[in-house]
Motif scaffolding. Structure first.
Motif, mmCIF file in Angstrom:
data_model
loop_
_atom_site.group_PDB
_atom_site.id
_atom_site.type_symbol
_atom_site.label_atom_id
_atom_site.label_comp_id
_atom_site.label_asym_id
_atom_site.label_seq_id
_atom_site.Cartn_x
_atom_site.Cartn_y
_atom_site.Cartn_z
ATOM 1 N N SER A 244 38.154 42.509 33.198
ATOM 2 C CA SER A 244 38.089 43.602 34.161
ATOM 3 C C SER A 244 37.901 43.123 35.602
ATOM 4 O O SER A 244 38.121 43.889 36.537
ATOM 5 C CB SER A 244 36.946 44.556 33.794
ATOM 6 O OG SER A 244 35.697 43.920 33.929
ATOM 7 N N VAL A 245 37.512 41.849 35.783
ATOM 8 C CA VAL A 245 37.254 41.379 37.151
ATOM 9 C C VAL A 245 38.117 40.187 37.561
ATOM 10 O O VAL A 245 38.202 39.885 38.754
ATOM 11 C CB VAL A 245 35.761 40.996 37.324
ATOM 12 C CG1 VAL A 245 34.866 42.178 37.047
ATOM 13 C CG2 VAL A 245 35.393 39.809 36.460
ATOM 14 N N LYS A 246 38.769 39.520 36.622
ATOM 15 C CA LYS A 246 39.432 38.260 36.973
ATOM 16 C C LYS A 246 40.676 38.455 37.844
ATOM 17 O O LYS A 246 41.123 37.502 38.484
ATOM 18 C CB LYS A 246 39.787 37.473 35.716
ATOM 19 C CG LYS A 246 41.022 37.953 34.986
ATOM 20 C CD LYS A 246 41.417 36.949 33.911
ATOM 21 C CE LYS A 246 42.751 37.291 33.306
ATOM 22 N NZ LYS A 246 43.215 36.278 32.337
ATOM 23 N N GLU A 247 41.223 39.673 37.871
ATOM 24 C CA GLU A 247 42.397 39.913 38.708
ATOM 25 C C GLU A 247 42.039 40.510 40.062
ATOM 26 O O GLU A 247 42.923 40.922 40.809
ATOM 27 C CB GLU A 247 43.363 40.859 37.979
ATOM 28 C CG GLU A 247 43.864 40.345 36.635
ATOM 29 C CD GLU A 247 44.612 39.023 36.773
ATOM 30 O OE1 GLU A 247 45.160 38.761 37.862
ATOM 31 O OE2 GLU A 247 44.627 38.262 35.788
ATOM 32 N N ASN A 248 40.762 40.570 40.402
ATOM 33 C CA ASN A 248 40.355 41.097 41.698
ATOM 34 C C ASN A 248 40.769 40.169 42.829
ATOM 35 O O ASN A 248 41.028 38.974 42.626
ATOM 36 C CB ASN A 248 38.836 41.316 41.736
ATOM 37 C CG ASN A 248 38.414 42.511 40.898
ATOM 38 O OD1 ASN A 248 39.227 43.384 40.584
ATOM 39 N ND2 ASN A 248 37.148 42.547 40.523
ATOM 40 N N MET B 117 34.227 38.488 49.979
ATOM 41 C CA MET B 117 32.824 38.753 49.612
ATOM 42 C C MET B 117 32.752 39.211 48.173
ATOM 43 O O MET B 117 33.539 40.013 47.739
ATOM 44 C CB MET B 117 32.234 39.829 50.533
ATOM 45 C CG MET B 117 30.737 40.082 50.280
ATOM 46 S SD MET B 117 30.050 41.275 51.437
ATOM 47 C CE MET B 117 30.161 40.348 52.945
ATOM 48 N N GLU B 118 31.792 38.664 47.440
ATOM 49 C CA GLU B 118 31.697 38.996 46.032
ATOM 50 C C GLU B 118 31.094 40.363 45.841
ATOM 51 O O GLU B 118 30.344 40.868 46.633
ATOM 52 C CB GLU B 118 30.822 37.955 45.335
ATOM 53 C CG GLU B 118 31.461 36.580 45.351
ATOM 54 C CD GLU B 118 30.592 35.587 44.634
ATOM 55 O OE1 GLU B 118 29.823 36.033 43.766
ATOM 56 O OE2 GLU B 118 30.682 34.397 44.936
ATOM 57 N N LYS B 119 31.423 40.931 44.694
ATOM 58 C CA LYS B 119 31.007 42.270 44.392
ATOM 59 C C LYS B 119 29.493 42.419 44.314
ATOM 60 O O LYS B 119 28.942 43.419 44.690
ATOM 61 C CB LYS B 119 31.618 42.666 43.048
ATOM 62 C CG LYS B 119 31.689 44.110 42.796
ATOM 63 C CD LYS B 119 32.683 44.290 41.692
ATOM 64 C CE LYS B 119 32.217 45.286 40.698
ATOM 65 N NZ LYS B 119 33.061 45.360 39.553
ATOM 66 N N ASN B 120 28.803 41.399 43.810
ATOM 67 C CA ASN B 120 27.372 41.520 43.662
ATOM 68 C C ASN B 120 26.619 41.166 44.935
ATOM 69 O O ASN B 120 25.395 41.152 44.956
ATOM 70 C CB ASN B 120 26.863 40.638 42.529
ATOM 71 C CG ASN B 120 27.056 39.162 42.839
ATOM 72 O OD1 ASN B 120 28.032 38.786 43.452
ATOM 73 N ND2 ASN B 120 26.115 38.340 42.387
ATOM 74 N N ALA C 204 39.166 34.823 27.757
ATOM 75 C CA ALA C 204 39.593 35.769 28.783
ATOM 76 C C ALA C 204 40.286 35.084 29.959
ATOM 77 O O ALA C 204 41.289 35.588 30.471
ATOM 78 C CB ALA C 204 38.391 36.564 29.284
ATOM 79 N N TYR C 205 39.765 33.949 30.391
ATOM 80 C CA TYR C 205 40.306 33.324 31.608
ATOM 81 C C TYR C 205 41.639 32.640 31.356
ATOM 82 O O TYR C 205 42.566 32.750 32.165
ATOM 83 C CB TYR C 205 39.295 32.333 32.170
ATOM 84 C CG TYR C 205 39.683 31.818 33.538
ATOM 85 C CD1 TYR C 205 39.488 32.602 34.673
ATOM 86 C CD2 TYR C 205 40.250 30.560 33.689
ATOM 87 C CE1 TYR C 205 39.855 32.133 35.927
ATOM 88 C CE2 TYR C 205 40.610 30.084 34.940
ATOM 89 C CZ TYR C 205 40.415 30.872 36.054
ATOM 90 O OH TYR C 205 40.775 30.412 37.305
ATOM 91 N N ASN D 111 29.665 38.642 38.470
ATOM 92 C CA ASN D 111 30.096 40.033 38.440
ATOM 93 C C ASN D 111 30.315 40.555 37.018
ATOM 94 O O ASN D 111 30.684 41.721 36.851
ATOM 95 C CB ASN D 111 31.397 40.177 39.245
ATOM 96 C CG ASN D 111 31.185 39.917 40.718
ATOM 97 O OD1 ASN D 111 30.453 40.622 41.393
ATOM 98 N ND2 ASN D 111 31.804 38.857 41.225
ATOM 99 N N SER D 112 30.087 39.688 36.011
ATOM 100 C CA SER D 112 30.214 40.115 34.621
ATOM 101 C C SER D 112 28.901 40.004 33.872
ATOM 102 O O SER D 112 28.819 40.405 32.711
ATOM 103 C CB SER D 112 31.271 39.251 33.901
ATOM 104 O OG SER D 112 32.490 39.221 34.607
#
Length: 310
Positions: A195-199, A1-4, A133-134, A223-224
């Motif tokens: 900050s989110v790509k390694e989640n 499930m996504e953070k948002n 970043a990616y 999420n960014s």
């Protein structure tokens, strides 16, 4: 499930989950916090009011205040630099044109430049930031060093130099501002992605065979996006200031088209005797940029998931 998309299901007194309660989302919570920020709401209301007045100007301004560009040579002498009055709330300029009329039509140009220039710089910044970043590695090095080169030059001088090459005019203004404004947005988006790509949900999507484009668009970007919304909102005010400065220097909007910067440049000569010629467009710039700043500041607080409801 996504953070948002995280939801909360209230629990009843007997321990069961109350499925009838409405689900809470990031954007729903953000709107709830934003509504309680009086300054941000004031800024949003002022921006909406400015947009409505600018968009509907053709329906009522020429009939009540006159043309923003054309001057009547037969009445120019007696109408020149009249003080504010019920007939001319902001007074008249040197050619007898109504200052309020020119301020309203100048809002069209300023808002258009602010929105379009920010849209261009945001799109370029999102693409560059996502690539850096990616994928990292050589992509990150090339894009960030290119951003450093852009940021090394004084921004307003860089825009003036570009306009000297492509020429003045409203279209060239928002193109120049948009193209040269991407590095800061790319840096903000790059840091947000890192900050989110390694989640775990990103790793799960990658393990299920999702393409890079889908992972970025469907999982990382939502999420960014909060930081980009805030930064872009504040950037609109900065673009309006830049357009006004360029017009003041004669590198922006071409007369007789109304621009707040041109009006200030024309009125500075008469600051001691007819101050309204300079103060009225100056107040328009001040209130509009302040409104975008207040709204952006309110969005920053509202979209901060770490903030707790009072």
């Amino acid at each position: 499930m996504e953070k948002n998309e995280v939801t909360e299901s209230p629990v009843t007194t007997d321990g069961d989950i109350d499925t009838s309660a409405p689900a809470r989302t990031l954007w729903g919570d953000a709107w709830s916090r934003l509504r309680r920020n009086k300054l941000a709401i004031f800024g949003a209301v002022w921006i909406v009011l400015m947009i409505l007045v600018a968009l509907t100007a053709d329906l009522w301004v020429p009939q009540t205040l006159g043309s923003p560009t054309e001057a009547d040579s037969t009445t120019m002498t007696q109408d020149s630099r009249l003080p504010p009055s019920p007939e001319h709330p902001f007074g008249t300029d040197t050619l007898g044109r109504d200052v309020l009329c020119r301020v309203i039509y100048g809002a069209r140009i300023s808002l258009a430049v602010g929105v379009l220039a920010t849209a261009i710089s945001t799109i370029i910044g999102l693409v560059m930031g996502a690539l850096a970043a990616y994928y990292g590695g050589i992509w990150d090095t090339i894009i960030m060093r290119l951003a450093d080169i852009f940021l090394a030059f004084p921004y307003i001088l860089f825009v003036i130099a570009m306009l000297a090459v492509i020429g003045p005019g409203i279209q060239n203004v928002f193109i120049a501002i948009g193209i040269l404004g991407w590095p800061s947005i790319a840096r903000v988006f790059r840091s947000a992605i890192l900050s989110v790509k390694e989640n775990d949900y990103v790793d799960a999507a990658r393990a299920m065979g999702a393409s890079d484009a889908r992972i970025v668009a469907r999982h990382i970007f939502p999420n960014s996006v909060a930081s980009i919304v805030v930064y872009a909102t504040m950037n609109i005010g900065g673009a309006i200031l830049t357009e006004s400065a360029l017009s003041y220097l004669g590198m922006g909007v071409v007369p007789p088209d109304p621009s707040w910067g041109i009006m200030i440049q024309d009125g500075q000569t008469y600051l001691a005797t007819q101050p309204w010629l300079m103060l009225m467009p100056g107040l328009a710039i001040l209130t509009t940029v302040l409104a975008f700043t207040l709204l952006g500041d309110g969005l920053r607080d509202a979209l901060d998931v770490k903030m707790k409801d009072a």
